[in-house]
Each structure stands twice: as C-alpha cells, then as structure tokens.
Design a protein around this motif. Sequence first.
Motif, PDB file in Angstrom:
ATOM      1  N   ILE A 136       0.818  -1.219   0.000  1.00 43.47           N
ATOM      2  CA  ILE A 136       0.000   0.000   0.000  1.00 43.47           C
ATOM      3  C   ILE A 136       0.848   1.264   0.000  1.00 43.47           C
ATOM      4  O   ILE A 136       0.319   2.365   0.180  1.00 43.47           O
ATOM      5  CB  ILE A 136      -0.989   0.013   1.178  1.00 43.47           C
ATOM      6  CG1 ILE A 136      -0.244   0.052   2.520  1.00 43.47           C
ATOM      7  CG2 ILE A 136      -1.923  -1.182   1.114  1.00 43.47           C
ATOM      8  CD1 ILE A 136      -1.180   0.227   3.719  1.00 43.47           C
ATOM      9  N   LEU A 138       3.737   1.896   1.957  1.00 44.06           N
ATOM     10  CA  LEU A 138       4.497   2.205   3.169  1.00 44.06           C
ATOM     11  C   LEU A 138       5.872   1.554   3.095  1.00 44.06           C
ATOM     12  O   LEU A 138       6.037   0.478   2.518  1.00 44.06           O
ATOM     13  CB  LEU A 138       3.766   1.697   4.412  1.00 44.06           C
ATOM     14  CG  LEU A 138       2.370   2.251   4.687  1.00 44.06           C
ATOM     15  CD1 LEU A 138       1.817   1.633   5.971  1.00 44.06           C
ATOM     16  CD2 LEU A 138       2.380   3.766   4.790  1.00 44.06           C
ATOM     17  N   GLU A 221      -4.641   5.531   6.556  1.00 40.29           N
ATOM     18  CA  GLU A 221      -5.266   5.758   5.251  1.00 40.29           C
ATOM     19  C   GLU A 221      -4.909   7.141   4.701  1.00 40.29           C
ATOM     20  O   GLU A 221      -4.640   7.298   3.505  1.00 40.29           O
ATOM     21  CB  GLU A 221      -6.777   5.602   5.362  1.00 40.29           C
ATOM     22  CG  GLU A 221      -7.483   5.597   4.024  1.00 40.29           C
ATOM     23  CD  GLU A 221      -8.901   5.078   4.104  1.00 40.29           C
ATOM     24  OE1 GLU A 221      -9.510   4.871   3.046  1.00 40.29           O
ATOM     25  OE2 GLU A 221      -9.408   4.869   5.232  1.00 40.29           O
ATOM     26  N   VAL A 224      -1.384   6.889   3.377  1.00 42.91           N
ATOM     27  CA  VAL A 224      -1.347   6.176   2.104  1.00 42.91           C
ATOM     28  C   VAL A 224      -1.858   7.068   0.976  1.00 42.91           C
ATOM     29  O   VAL A 224      -1.264   7.127  -0.113  1.00 42.91           O
ATOM     30  CB  VAL A 224      -2.175   4.880   2.191  1.00 42.91           C
ATOM     31  CG1 VAL A 224      -2.341   4.247   0.811  1.00 42.91           C
ATOM     32  CG2 VAL A 224      -1.526   3.897   3.154  1.00 42.91           C
TER      33      VAL A 224
END
Length: 234
Positions: A136, A138, A221, A224
């Motif tokens: 995602i 990270l 979130e 991201v």
Amino acid sequence: MTELLWGKEPHRTRGPKPAITLTEIAQAAIAIADAEGLDAVSMQRIAGELPVTKMALYRYVPGKTELVAVMSDLAMGSPPARPDGPWRESLLTWALDLYDGFMRHPWLLQSTIGRRLLGPNELAWMERGLGALSDIGLTGGEQMDSILVVTSHVRNIAQQSATFPGHTVGLTEEDMQQALAEIMATEAPRFPHLVAAMSTTAGSENQGLEFGLERILDGLELLVKSRDSCAEPN
C-alpha cells in the motif's frame, strides 16, 4: 532457547523413551496459567500434573524463563486463516483476532513484553499483520511501526478488560457499570462532564477497542492517500 522455541527438543540416543514431550509440559503450564495466573506456574506444580518428577522436567527445559517462552508461543497459536481483502479490513480483523487471543489467555499480556526471542507462532502473527500492509506504499519501517501502534492499542484495551487469575478479583462489565452509575447518581455535581458523557454512552467497553483501531486506520489511510497523490503525475 531458540532450539526450544522452534520445536527442536533435545535429541536422545540412549536411555528409555521419554515419558512426556516439551509440548505436553507447556500445555500443562498453560492450563495452570489460565486457571490461576502466570505466577502459579512452577516446575513443582507442573510435575504434579504430569507423570514425571520435578527434577525430570529439567531434562526438557532449563527453567521457568524458557518454559514461559515456549508456553507463550504455544498459547498464541497460529493466526486464524482469513480470506484476502482490502488492507484496512484485513488489518482490523487481524487486530480483533489478536485481542481475542489475549482474552483467552490474559497472562500473555505479562509474558509477551520486553526484549525476548520470538517463536514461530508469534512471528506468524507479525507476518500476517505485515501482509495486510505490504503493497500500500508504506516503507518497511512504517509497516513495522504501524503493527507496533495497532498492537499497543490492542494490548492496552485487553489489559483494561482482562481478569488475571491469582492477582485480582475481576468485576463483570455489568457490575462495574452499575457501581459507577450508583456513584454518579450521588456525586453528579462533582463530575458534570463525566455524567454528561455517560448519559449518551451505550454498548460495551470494547467500543474503545474498535474506536481506537478505526482512528489508527484513519491515520494510516491518510498517509497512504498522501503518498498516492504525490506519486500522481502533474
């Protein structure tokens, strides 16, 4: 220690066949800890549950420190198999599964802290959690830190909710809420904000678990999405 945690029991080429296994010793210790708390676990007590003497146990495990490590990993077990899904849903489910594990064996909250060697089951839990975050955007360090933050929240709520045999006399959630309501009924002028907040509170104490997890996931979130926006071409 490493050999014991990873299931490499001492190899014996001579003598009679062992009467028990390290796993059976750990299972007996887990049963004691579940019923009476971690402090109740001792070689003498375990020997009373198995067909061996206290001294014979030391042929399988050097002492209580090593035994607690083995029994902790065994009690953790493997993480439940879950279907693949969106990262947020997967990490939330992982955290709730972890909480359930702590509630089944509250003494794990004591035995799984500090710098120590990790066994295969505990590493499998970390692997499953990291798997939800693996693609995602990270970094590896951010993934590890995310797992640390989520785990810390889960542990904190479990610590507040669990009853530890042999240490405290736990109240049920209903007992605690009733006692607090009775106090508030007579002491309302002293605690107006608390009374106001409690008047709109409904549900279980585990609301704090899911509320905190959702806010942690909100933060991840946002991180991201900020990475995604920076990656978009101008």
